[in-house]
Design an enzyme around this catalytic site. Structure first.
Site, mmCIF file in Angstrom:
data_model
loop_
_atom_site.group_PDB
_atom_site.id
_atom_site.type_symbol
_atom_site.label_atom_id
_atom_site.label_comp_id
_atom_site.label_asym_id
_atom_site.label_seq_id
_atom_site.Cartn_x
_atom_site.Cartn_y
_atom_site.Cartn_z
ATOM 1 N N LYS A 165 0.844 -1.207 0.000
ATOM 2 C CA LYS A 165 0.000 0.000 0.000
ATOM 3 C C LYS A 165 0.876 1.251 0.000
ATOM 4 O O LYS A 165 0.607 2.214 -0.725
ATOM 5 C CB LYS A 165 -0.935 -0.010 1.222
ATOM 6 C CG LYS A 165 -2.051 -1.035 1.086
ATOM 7 C CD LYS A 165 -2.821 -1.239 2.380
ATOM 8 C CE LYS A 165 -3.794 -2.412 2.225
ATOM 9 N NZ LYS A 165 -4.499 -2.755 3.448
ATOM 10 N N GLN A 215 -4.575 -1.592 9.776
ATOM 11 C CA GLN A 215 -4.474 -2.893 9.114
ATOM 12 C C GLN A 215 -5.033 -3.995 10.017
ATOM 13 O O GLN A 215 -4.652 -4.113 11.181
ATOM 14 C CB GLN A 215 -2.995 -3.171 8.778
ATOM 15 C CG GLN A 215 -2.767 -4.443 8.004
ATOM 16 C CD GLN A 215 -3.344 -4.404 6.588
ATOM 17 O OE1 GLN A 215 -3.237 -3.410 5.887
ATOM 18 N NE2 GLN A 215 -3.979 -5.496 6.178
ATOM 19 N N ASP A 265 -10.761 2.893 4.118
ATOM 20 C CA ASP A 265 -11.098 1.473 3.940
ATOM 21 C C ASP A 265 -12.609 1.273 3.864
ATOM 22 O O ASP A 265 -13.082 0.181 3.564
ATOM 23 C CB ASP A 265 -10.553 0.643 5.121
ATOM 24 C CG ASP A 265 -9.292 -0.130 4.750
ATOM 25 O OD1 ASP A 265 -8.987 -0.203 3.543
ATOM 26 O OD2 ASP A 265 -8.629 -0.642 5.657
#
Ligand code: NDP
Length: 301
Positions: A52, A96, A119
């Site tokens: 990422k 994460q 997200d």
């Protein structure tokens, strides 16, 4: 059979993003900034985070990695989330997953300001997506919608079968596919496909094969290698394989290979469109995160 080449489309989108971010910098504006919080040393998570950050850097998004040891307390992590919510130099951030067992993922996700939730996992963003309001949409479903759009695969009136009901893939995917395209609202992508008739299947579904045979589009996100076989697919269907599974492969240097949830060899002979694994949905997921970061930057400068 047409291969839905997520790697190629993601590379095109990255070039578009790079141009847009270069234009911002040329106007003297700061680039968008994504922060990535990682807890512990889960090897898969470390790889995802590295990918990422690399993807951000390639398009000119500033990426900040914030790493904590696995023994960080829930309250200390919540304090970091609050700090990032308040940091005006950070446009979006992700925590994460998975988190260590002593930390409640839902408590952490719920604390993220939905305007920075790139997200698309906070209850606020999910609710806004359900209601067709401008929102940051979960990266994998957003990437799949974009892939369908770029290959001009219509969803209106089609029967879409989604296998899997997770919060990050199955549920938001089904929602996007059944939705009226709210094209007129600011913040919604021009690729707002929807208007499909959607069936969501899971491990308790009876006669999955019969349901799949009636589908025009099948989106499989089960984490079960070889689940979708050719006899379950109607001729001419479009197949989106979200699954990422490691299976032993002594002939490979790593000792394993990555496969999806679809029996690609045989299903590709029946389907009109199909995604490969790797190189299909995976690259689209990462590029969606970049798009969401730019969206957050533009909507809340
Ligand atoms: P989850 O494990 O959270 O959900 C899996 C879902 O599939 C569940 O709803 C489960 O049903 C259902 N399921 C499992 N086995 C079967 C079966 N035999 N028949 C019907 N339904 C079944 O997984 P995720 O949604 O997080 O991920 C799914 C897959 O996608 C994984 O392989 C993951 O690695 C991959 N993935 C890939 C991404 C990418 O970028 N390409 C991004 C995210 C995930 P039930 O609810 O009843 O248990």
């Amino acid at each position: 059979m047409i291969l839905l080449d997520g790697k190629k489309i993601a590379s095109e989108i990255r070039a578009e993003l790079r141009d847009r971010i270069d234009a911002l910098k040329a106007q003297g504006k700061r680039p968008p900034c994504l922060a990535v919080v990682i807890v512990g040393h889960n090897p898969a998570s470390e790889t995802y985070v590295a990918n990422k950050i690399k993807a951000c850097t390639e398009v000119g998004i500033e990426a900040r990695k914030i790493a904590f040891e696995a023994d960080i307390t829930e309250s200390a992590l919540l304090a970091e989330v609050e700090r990032l919510n308040a940091d005006s130099t950070v446009d979006g951030f992700i925590v994460q997953l998975p988190l260590p067992d002593h930390i409640s993922e839902s408590a952490i996700l719920s604390a993220i300001d939905y305007r920075k939730d790139v997200d698309g996992l906070t209850p606020e963003n999910v609710g806004r997506t359900v209601q067709g309001l401008p929102s940051l949409v979960s990266a994998t479903p957003k990437g799949i919608r974009e892939l369908l759009s770029r290959y001009a695969i219509q969803t209106e009136g089609k029967h879409v079968v989604v296998i899997g009901r997770s919060n990050i893939v199955g549920k938001p995917m089904a929602m996007l596919m059944m939705q009226r395209p709210y094209l007129s609202l600011p913040g919604m992508s021009a690729s707002s496909l929807g208007d499909a008739t959607v069936t969501v299947c899971h491990s308790k579904t009876r006669d999955l094969a019969a349901i799949c045979r009636t589908a025009d589009i099948i989106i499989v996100a089960a984490g079960s290698p070889g689940l979708l076989t050719a006899d379950m697919v109607k001729e001419g269907a479009a197949i989106i394989d979200v699954g990422i599974n490691r299976i032993d492969d002594p002939s490979s240097l790593r000792g394993y290979k990555l496969v999806g949830d679809v029996d690609f060899e045989h299903v590709s002979k029946v389907a009109e469109y199909i995604t490969p694994v790797p190189g299909g949905v995976g690259p689209m997921t990462i590029v969606s995160l970049l798009q969401n970061t730019l969206q957050a930057y533009n909507e809340h400068p």
